[in-house]
Design a protein around this motif. Sequence first.
Motif, PDB file in Angstrom:
ATOM      1  N   VAL A  21       0.834  -1.202   0.000  1.00  0.00           N
ATOM      2  CA  VAL A  21       0.000   0.000   0.000  1.00  0.00           C
ATOM      3  C   VAL A  21       0.870   1.254   0.000  1.00  0.00           C
ATOM      4  CG1 VAL A  21      -1.639   1.342   1.392  1.00  0.00           C
ATOM      5  CG2 VAL A  21      -2.010  -1.107   1.044  1.00  0.00           C
ATOM      6  N   VAL A  22       1.914   1.266   0.804  1.00  0.00           N
ATOM      7  CA  VAL A  22       2.801   2.438   0.878  1.00  0.00           C
ATOM      8  C   VAL A  22       3.523   2.631  -0.455  1.00  0.00           C
ATOM      9  CG1 VAL A  22       4.897   3.337   1.970  1.00  0.00           C
ATOM     10  CG2 VAL A  22       3.077   2.388   3.373  1.00  0.00           C
ATOM     11  N   THR A  23       3.986   1.552  -1.055  1.00  0.00           N
ATOM     12  CA  THR A  23       4.666   1.648  -2.348  1.00  0.00           C
ATOM     13  C   THR A  23       3.733   2.205  -3.415  1.00  0.00           C
ATOM     14  OG1 THR A  23       6.066  -0.224  -1.779  1.00  0.00           O
ATOM     15  CG2 THR A  23       5.926   0.348  -4.092  1.00  0.00           C
ATOM     16  N   THR A  24       2.514   1.714  -3.459  1.00  0.00           N
ATOM     17  CA  THR A  24       1.541   2.209  -4.434  1.00  0.00           C
ATOM     18  C   THR A  24       1.238   3.677  -4.192  1.00  0.00           C
ATOM     19  OG1 THR A  24       0.587  -0.002  -4.592  1.00  0.00           O
ATOM     20  CG2 THR A  24      -0.751   1.820  -5.416  1.00  0.00           C
ATOM     21  N   TRP A  25       1.086   4.067  -2.936  1.00  0.00           N
ATOM     22  CA  TRP A  25       0.802   5.467  -2.609  1.00  0.00           C
ATOM     23  C   TRP A  25       1.961   6.364  -3.058  1.00  0.00           C
ATOM     24  CZ3 TRP A  25       3.295   8.532   1.229  1.00  0.00           C
ATOM     25  CH2 TRP A  25       2.727   9.783   1.399  1.00  0.00           C
ATOM     26  N   LEU A  26       3.203   5.926  -2.840  1.00  0.00           N
ATOM     27  CA  LEU A  26       4.362   6.724  -3.258  1.00  0.00           C
ATOM     28  C   LEU A  26       4.432   6.839  -4.777  1.00  0.00           C
ATOM     29  CD1 LEU A  26       7.116   5.531  -0.776  1.00  0.00           C
ATOM     30  CD2 LEU A  26       6.107   7.805  -0.916  1.00  0.00           C
ATOM     31  N   ARG A  27       4.108   5.775  -5.497  1.00  0.00           N
ATOM     32  CA  ARG A  27       4.095   5.841  -6.957  1.00  0.00           C
ATOM     33  C   ARG A  27       3.064   6.855  -7.440  1.00  0.00           C
ATOM     34  NH1 ARG A  27       6.163   1.532 -10.205  1.00  0.00           N
ATOM     35  NH2 ARG A  27       7.308   0.073  -8.928  1.00  0.00           N
ATOM     36  N   LYS A  29       1.791   9.379  -5.714  1.00  0.00           N
ATOM     37  CA  LYS A  29       2.180  10.720  -5.251  1.00  0.00           C
ATOM     38  C   LYS A  29       3.222  11.355  -6.167  1.00  0.00           C
ATOM     39  CE  LYS A  29       4.305  13.087  -1.370  1.00  0.00           C
ATOM     40  NZ  LYS A  29       5.004  12.929  -0.103  1.00  0.00           N
ATOM     41  N   HIS A  30       4.178  10.558  -6.648  1.00  0.00           N
ATOM     42  CA  HIS A  30       5.263  11.097  -7.458  1.00  0.00           C
ATOM     43  C   HIS A  30       5.025  10.969  -8.957  1.00  0.00           C
ATOM     44  CE1 HIS A  30       7.717  12.038  -4.018  1.00  0.00           C
ATOM     45  NE2 HIS A  30       7.507  10.827  -3.529  1.00  0.00           N
ATOM     46  N   GLY A  31       3.852  10.508  -9.363  1.00  0.00           N
ATOM     47  CA  GLY A  31       3.483  10.514 -10.766  1.00  0.00           C
ATOM     48  C   GLY A  31       3.955   9.330 -11.581  1.00  0.00           C
ATOM     49  N   TYR A  32       4.447   8.289 -10.944  1.00  0.00           N
ATOM     50  CA  TYR A  32       4.845   7.096 -11.685  1.00  0.00           C
ATOM     51  C   TYR A  32       3.603   6.314 -12.097  1.00  0.00           C
ATOM     52  CZ  TYR A  32       9.613   7.862 -10.105  1.00  0.00           C
ATOM     53  OH  TYR A  32      10.839   8.391  -9.881  1.00  0.00           O
ATOM     54  N   PRO A  33       3.635   5.701 -13.265  1.00  0.00           N
ATOM     55  CA  PRO A  33       2.468   4.916 -13.673  1.00  0.00           C
ATOM     56  C   PRO A  33       2.364   3.650 -12.831  1.00  0.00           C
ATOM     57  CG  PRO A  33       4.214   4.673 -15.277  1.00  0.00           C
ATOM     58  CD  PRO A  33       4.658   5.728 -14.296  1.00  0.00           C
ATOM     59  N   LEU A  34       1.139   3.272 -12.534  1.00  0.00           N
ATOM     60  CA  LEU A  34       0.916   2.039 -11.792  1.00  0.00           C
ATOM     61  C   LEU A  34       1.133   0.857 -12.721  1.00  0.00           C
ATOM     62  CD1 LEU A  34      -2.291   3.032  -9.822  1.00  0.00           C
ATOM     63  CD2 LEU A  34       0.047   3.058  -9.028  1.00  0.00           C
ATOM     64  N   GLN A  35       1.505  -0.282 -12.151  1.00  0.00           N
ATOM     65  CA  GLN A  35       1.763  -1.464 -12.959  1.00  0.00           C
ATOM     66  C   GLN A  35       0.781  -2.562 -12.599  1.00  0.00           C
ATOM     67  OE1 GLN A  35       5.820  -2.483 -12.279  1.00  0.00           O
ATOM     68  NE2 GLN A  35       6.608  -0.859 -13.582  1.00  0.00           N
ATOM     69  N   GLY A  36       0.354  -3.294 -13.620  1.00  0.00           N
ATOM     70  CA  GLY A  36      -0.537  -4.427 -13.413  1.00  0.00           C
ATOM     71  C   GLY A  36       0.246  -5.648 -12.973  1.00  0.00           C
TER      72      GLY A  36
END
Length: 101
Positions: A21-27, A29-36
Amino acid sequence: MMQMIFPFIGTIVAISVAGWVVTTWLRIKHGYPLQGGWGQSVYPKRDDETVERVKLLSQENAQLKAELGSIKDRLANVERIVTDGAHSLDREIEELRSRAN
């Protein structure tokens, strides 16, 4: 015995989920695309700034490839000069001097 193991397993699972959850939130927050699940982008950014940045990076990449090609050619000439015997190098220099005259 199982009553002693289940709290450890539960703790490990809770820490893993919290880290995800923290990793996804940081991604996000900083504009990185989410990965499937297979590493593909779920919500890729496609705004004008990103497209322009990709164009500039592609142009720079092409320029650097061209420069690298010329450097490879020059390095090949230097290697040829260094590995050739002094006799053949002298002969080539004299041939070039005679052509200039």
